[in-house]
Enzyme design. Structure first.
Site, mmCIF file in Angstrom:
data_model
loop_
_atom_site.group_PDB
_atom_site.id
_atom_site.type_symbol
_atom_site.label_atom_id
_atom_site.label_comp_id
_atom_site.label_asym_id
_atom_site.label_seq_id
_atom_site.Cartn_x
_atom_site.Cartn_y
_atom_site.Cartn_z
ATOM 1 N N THR A 113 0.832 -1.214 0.000
ATOM 2 C CA THR A 113 0.000 0.000 0.000
ATOM 3 C C THR A 113 0.866 1.263 0.000
ATOM 4 O O THR A 113 0.730 2.120 -0.885
ATOM 5 C CB THR A 113 -0.923 0.008 1.245
ATOM 6 O OG1 THR A 113 -1.636 -1.230 1.268
ATOM 7 C CG2 THR A 113 -1.905 1.151 1.211
ATOM 8 N N VAL A 114 1.762 1.386 0.982
ATOM 9 C CA VAL A 114 2.536 2.630 1.102
ATOM 10 C C VAL A 114 3.634 2.707 0.028
ATOM 11 O O VAL A 114 3.805 3.743 -0.632
ATOM 12 C CB VAL A 114 3.135 2.774 2.524
ATOM 13 C CG1 VAL A 114 4.003 4.021 2.622
ATOM 14 C CG2 VAL A 114 2.018 2.827 3.570
ATOM 15 N N LYS A 153 6.756 1.779 11.721
ATOM 16 C CA LYS A 153 6.840 2.171 13.140
ATOM 17 C C LYS A 153 7.407 1.069 14.024
ATOM 18 O O LYS A 153 7.968 1.356 15.080
ATOM 19 C CB LYS A 153 5.485 2.639 13.659
ATOM 20 C CG LYS A 153 4.412 1.599 13.657
ATOM 21 C CD LYS A 153 3.097 2.180 13.207
ATOM 22 C CE LYS A 153 2.417 1.147 12.341
ATOM 23 N NZ LYS A 153 1.409 1.678 11.488
ATOM 24 N N GLU A 161 9.336 10.214 9.097
ATOM 25 C CA GLU A 161 8.147 11.069 9.216
ATOM 26 C C GLU A 161 6.840 10.270 9.129
ATOM 27 O O GLU A 161 5.880 10.538 9.856
ATOM 28 C CB GLU A 161 8.168 12.143 8.111
ATOM 29 C CG GLU A 161 7.048 13.144 8.177
ATOM 30 C CD GLU A 161 7.019 13.887 9.511
ATOM 31 O OE1 GLU A 161 7.899 14.712 9.742
ATOM 32 O OE2 GLU A 161 6.109 13.632 10.328
ATOM 33 N N ASP A 200 -0.949 -0.208 17.929
ATOM 34 C CA ASP A 200 -0.426 0.698 16.902
ATOM 35 C C ASP A 200 -0.247 2.108 17.500
ATOM 36 O O ASP A 200 0.805 2.734 17.336
ATOM 37 C CB ASP A 200 -1.403 0.714 15.712
ATOM 38 C CG ASP A 200 -0.975 1.678 14.632
ATOM 39 O OD1 ASP A 200 -0.012 1.367 13.911
ATOM 40 O OD2 ASP A 200 -1.582 2.760 14.521
ATOM 41 N N LYS A 238 3.256 4.381 18.307
ATOM 42 C CA LYS A 238 3.415 5.778 17.858
ATOM 43 C C LYS A 238 3.685 6.710 19.032
ATOM 44 O O LYS A 238 4.534 7.596 18.927
ATOM 45 C CB LYS A 238 2.175 6.193 17.069
ATOM 46 C CG LYS A 238 2.072 5.446 15.728
ATOM 47 C CD LYS A 238 0.729 5.654 15.085
ATOM 48 C CE LYS A 238 0.627 4.946 13.746
ATOM 49 N NZ LYS A 238 -0.764 4.869 13.260
HETATM 50 N N1 HSE Z 1 -3.399 1.117 10.873
HETATM 51 C C1 HSE Z 1 -2.803 2.412 11.018
HETATM 52 C C2 HSE Z 1 -3.905 3.403 11.344
HETATM 53 C C3 HSE Z 1 -2.117 2.786 9.740
HETATM 54 O O1 HSE Z 1 -5.071 3.050 11.205
HETATM 55 O O2 HSE Z 1 -3.620 4.504 11.774
HETATM 56 C C4 HSE Z 1 -1.245 3.982 9.848
HETATM 57 O O3 HSE Z 1 -0.191 3.779 10.760
#
Ligand code: HSE
Length: 403
Positions: free
Chosen positions: A12-13, A101, A125, A197, A201
């Site tokens: 995806t990215v 991450k 970033e 997740d 972060k």
């Molecule tokens: N699964 C993560 C989100 C993707 O929904 O924020 C981006 O890090």
């Protein structure tokens, strides 16, 4: 002469990064100060019929041994082989940009230090807040302040889900599937809905703000799986939204970190952050509050942040940008000792005397909900809250912190 770039991972990215570097090539090149060319894309898979075939390779050594490559952008995810690749590249003086991450949280301090030794850069970033520029502003703009708080809506999937559940009354499983179809969710959606997740972060952000390693594993994490329609009804009744927040706070010289669903009052700028949008709010001792807002997940938004790293690297070429993040562990206090107000739901009727144990309470009623007592407590620690609940003799249906 063109700056030759390699992209690791065509998911995806990664495919978003290639798309931007091709579609916006003249714009990106002008910003970088020289032509930018995608020389390689690394993936284990083949993509028959996709223009990427022209630059596709299956072997990392082809990339790292090519003296023309000046920057590698990684979007494979996971610790390995990303870590090995990053180390190999940086040891050769090739700068490395990543959206990963897991890699940044676990190995950020080490990779920054290897980059420094080799006059290269390790940029990340896109690892927090998708397309939102937040890492570079913390490193390069917010250099005057001590920060006593960094809090944010750091997961697009759960914010999208909570917004849909709140506004449209949709159920959990339906909105999760919808978010997955839109490409927001992690491969394993547990990482989103259990708060892991967001935990990674906030660990990255706290490491940058406090300049020492904050381990993801040391952060208490509560997800959104237990949030239901009654909670939204009570939240609304007290003028709040429910948001999954990651937070790191300094109080009396001690650092507390936590990921949990919070009631966010309408006068907090995080209240209005809806859908897949993320926001990161910092409080500095000189600046006061500042908030960064934008799309926190999704192909192009996240890829746009990766490309911004590529552009910065090309501009800096050969000059290491100082990032203060040492491998030394940051001491963290028990988040349970941080006093929060709580929305508490107790079964049945609760006497005024029992309520008194929660401090100055504000009782809350919501249409259609009966057989329980709901109220906002005074600010209290988890131990004080547990004691007051035990004293009431009632069953605790739910407790949600208030920001
Ligand atoms: N699964 C993560 C989100 C993707 O929904 O924020 C981006 O890090």
């Amino acid at each position: 002469m063109a700056a030759k770039v390699a992209v690791l991972g065509y998911g995806t990215v990664g495919s978003g990064v290639v798309k931007i570097l091709w579609e916006n090539n003249s714009h990106v090149s002008r910003r970088a100060g020289e032509a930018v060319e995608v020389k390689y894309v690394l993936d284990l898979r083949d993509f028959p019929g996709d223009p990427v075939e022209k630059v596709l390779v299956h072997d990392f050594d082809t990339i790292v041994n090519d003296p023309e490559i000046s920057v590698i952008a990684e979007a494979m995810g996971g610790l390995e082989p990303a870590y090995t690749f990053a180390k190999k590249a940086l040891e050769k003086g090739i700068s490395f940009c990543t959206s990963n991450k897991v890699l940044v949280e676990a190995k950020g301090a080490e990779l920054i230090s290897i980059a420094k030794e080799h006059d290269a850069n390790f940029f990340f970033e896109a690892s927090v807040g998708g397309g939102i520029p937040v890492i570079r502003p913390i490193i390069q703009s917010l250099t005057a302040d001590h920060f006593d708080e960094i809090s944010g809506i750091l997961n697009g999937t759960t914010n999208y889900m909570l917004t849909k559940m709140d506004k449209e009354g949709l159920d959990f499983d339906y909105v999760l599937k919808d978010a997955q179809e839109k490409g927001y969710a992690e491969r394993n959606p547990e990482a989103d809905i259990e708060g892991h997740d967001a935990g990674r972060k906030i660990a990255i952000l706290a490491s940058l703000v406090y300049e020492k390693q904050v381990d993801f594993e040391a952060i208490p994490m509560e997800g959104i799986t237990k949030i239901g329609s009654e909670d939204f009804a009570y939240a609304k009744a007290v003028g709040c939204a429910i948001k999954l927040l990651g937070t790191a706070r300094r109080k009396d010289g001690k650092i507390y970190t936590l990921v949990a669903p919070f009631l966010v009052p309408s006068d907090d700028p995080l209240y209005a952050v809806e859908g897949v949008y993320n926001a990161i709010k910092l409080h500095g001792d000189m600046l006061g509050n500042v908030m960064f807002y934008g799309q926190g997940a999704g192909k192009e938004a996240t890829a746009s942040a990766v490309v911004s790293d590529i552009v910065q690297e090309i501009r800096e070429r050969g000059r290491h940008v100082e990032i203060l993040w040492s491998g030394e562990k940051q001491a963290l206090e028990d988040a349970g000792e941080y006093p929060f107000r709580y929305l508490v739901r107790l079964s049945g009727a609760v006497s005024a005397d029992a309520l008194g144990a929660f401090g100055d309470v504000e009782t809350v009623t919501a249409e259609g909900i009966s057989g329980e007592t709901a109220f906002l407590t005074a600010a209290m620690t988890e131990a004080e809250l547990a004691e007051a609940i035990a004293k009431s003799g009632a069953e605790c249906i739910k407790k949600i912190r208030m920001n």
